[in-house]
Design a protein around this motif. Structure first.
Motif, short mmCIF file in Angstrom:
data_model
loop_
_atom_site.label_atom_id
_atom_site.label_comp_id
_atom_site.label_asym_id
_atom_site.label_seq_id
_atom_site.Cartn_x
_atom_site.Cartn_y
_atom_site.Cartn_z
N UNK A 135 -5.34 17.28 -2.44
CA UNK A 135 -5.54 18.24 -1.35
C UNK A 135 -4.21 18.82 -0.88
N UNK A 136 -3.17 17.99 -0.85
CA UNK A 136 -1.89 18.44 -0.31
C UNK A 136 -0.87 18.70 -1.41
N UNK A 137 -1.36 19.05 -2.61
CA UNK A 137 -0.46 19.31 -3.73
C UNK A 137 -0.79 20.65 -4.39
N UNK A 138 0.24 21.42 -4.67
CA UNK A 138 0.08 22.61 -5.49
C UNK A 138 -0.21 22.15 -6.92
N UNK A 139 -1.22 22.66 -7.57
CA UNK A 139 -1.54 22.17 -8.92
C UNK A 139 -0.45 22.47 -9.94
N UNK A 140 -0.35 21.60 -10.93
CA UNK A 140 0.51 21.88 -12.09
C UNK A 140 -0.29 22.53 -13.21
N UNK A 141 -1.61 22.27 -13.23
CA UNK A 141 -2.47 22.82 -14.27
C UNK A 141 -3.86 23.08 -13.72
N UNK A 142 -4.36 24.25 -14.01
CA UNK A 142 -5.76 24.57 -13.76
C UNK A 142 -6.37 24.97 -15.09
N UNK A 143 -7.44 24.31 -15.45
CA UNK A 143 -8.12 24.59 -16.72
C UNK A 143 -9.54 25.06 -16.41
N UNK A 144 -9.87 26.25 -16.85
CA UNK A 144 -11.19 26.81 -16.59
C UNK A 144 -11.85 27.23 -17.89
N UNK A 145 -13.17 27.08 -17.92
CA UNK A 145 -13.93 27.42 -19.12
C UNK A 145 -14.77 28.67 -18.87
#
Length: 400
Positions: free
Chosen positions: A263-273
């Motif tokens: 919740x309190x972290x900017x993502x390093x990876x977003x994977x979407x299909x």
């Protein structure tokens, strides 16, 4: 049959079904299928790819008429998608016997394994393996969310994964395959017909979009210093919707995975299909290319890397016209007034098999058009009309 199958794999909170391939719920569904075959004195067999068959007549005689569908589900899916076709097939066998109709060709009911692809990410695994569209090597690379491979899952369920692969001898036995399915749309509801016939399946596929950014603190990192892949992903979702609308096609990002998912972290990876479908392959190709281009353009602005990989693709399926037209005529008995014929954007085992076997599909009216949801529904009278229609088709194809 419907009452006995209904509770299997149903989630108590959502009311939807979680009948994933090679899990406990799938095992229970497969046991149900075998019991139905045994109760009717049908010859039961499970093929090398985990598909189940119930036969009337000699399976090796050739020129068989086959009907059926699948029993697995999408996550929290409805009760009708797949099971309606299998239940209706057994009911049609009962009705043929009640009519005193004796098959002159072998007749079989089939339950194809892992049609929805909910666990391993690839649809129609059972029929793809059988037809050779999926090689054992590629099947071995499939993994579920826990890292379990398809061969491992099959072995744990008591099936030999070393045996999987193309089965041309089995396909050569089949003279025609007819799949009944609940309609996944409202075309029949709008025309007022309880049953229709499929004309074609739109080309469709699944693409994985990986958005690589930089993990950082949500509370201390300035907005202008962020490389946030979630922004690029969100923009891509909106771009897909806009471009699909302009193209008269369909594009859906329905699954997403985030790392580190805090919740309190900017993502390093977003994977979407991305699931995308269109009336023709040129439109589909242009649409996916436009979505990928929009993702990369936004990624450049956000400092986010974008990688796109096609995970599956099924070209347009035009069902054999001779069989399709004969089925449409058998439903009404009047060649001048055939049953309604309509296309579909949903993939099916019948579409996979169409490259090797004459195939056709029947659709049963869905009053809301909702599918892949617990709200999926069909009226009892329409389901019974579907059984009657399927029985007419099987009698016309296998008993004359």
């Amino acid at each position: 049959m419907w009452r006995d199958l209904r509770p299997v794999g149903r989630h108590p909170d959502s009311g939807g079904y979680r009948r994933y391939a090679w899990t406990g719920a799938d095992t229970d569904c497969r046991a149900w299928f075998r019991d139905q075959a045994t109760a009717r004195g049908m010859t039961y067999e499970c093929d090398r790819n985990g598909n189940q068959w119930a036969w009337l007549g000699d399976p090796a005689a050739g020129d068989a008429v086959v009907t059926g569908s699948h029993l697995d589900s999408v996550p929290d899916g409805g009760a009708f998608d797949g099971p309606l076709g299998v239940v209706s097939s057994f009911a049609a066998v009962d009705e043929l016997r009640a009519r005193g109709a004796a098959p002159t060709r072998p007749l079989a009911v089939v339950n194809f394994g892992d049609e929805e692809g909910a666990r391993f990410g690839l649809a129609c695994v059972g029929s793809r393996l059988t037809s050779g569209a999926l090689t054992p090597r590629d099947a071995g690379r499939l993994r579920d969310a826990d890292g379990v491979s398809l061969p491992q899952a099959m072995e744990r369920a008591g099936h030999d994964p070393q045996a999987i692969g193309a089965d041309p001898e089995r396909l050569a036995r089949i003279g025609a395959f007819v799949e009944l399915h609940v309609e996944q749309g409202r075309a029949l509801d709008l025309t007022g017909d309880p049953v229709g016939v499929a004309s074609a399946i739109w080309p469709h596929g699944r693409w994985r979009f990986d958005f690589h950014g930089e993990a950082n603190h949500a509370g201390t990192t300035r907005l202008e210093d962020r490389r946030d892949p979630m922004l690029t992903y969100a923009n891509t979702v909106l771009a897909a919707r806009k471009r699909a609308r302009l193209a008269g096609a369909l594009a859906t990002f329905g699954k997403v995975a985030v790392e580190p998912n805090g919740v309190n972290a900017i993502p390093s990876l977003v994977r979407g299909w991305l699931d995308s479908r269109a009336a023709d392959e040129a439109t589909l190709t242009a649409l996916v290319e436009a979505v990928e281009r929009a993702a990369r353009e936004r990624g450049d602005r956000d400092g986010v890397g974008v990688h796109v990989e096609r995970e599956s693709f099924t070209p347009v399926v035009e069902f054999q016209h001779a069989l399709r037209d004969r089925v449409a005529t058998l439903l009404t008995g009047d060649p001048d007034r055939p049953a309604p014929v309509l296309p579909t954007g949903a993939g099916h085992d019948a579409g996979i098999l169409s490259a090797a076997v004459p195939t056709a599909m029947l659709f049963v009216r869905n009053p809301t058009g909702v599918s892949h949801s617990p709200a999926e529904n069909a009226a009892e009278d329409d389901c019974l009309a579907g059984v009657g229609a399927l029985t007419d088709v099987l009698e016309g194809l296998a008993c004359r």
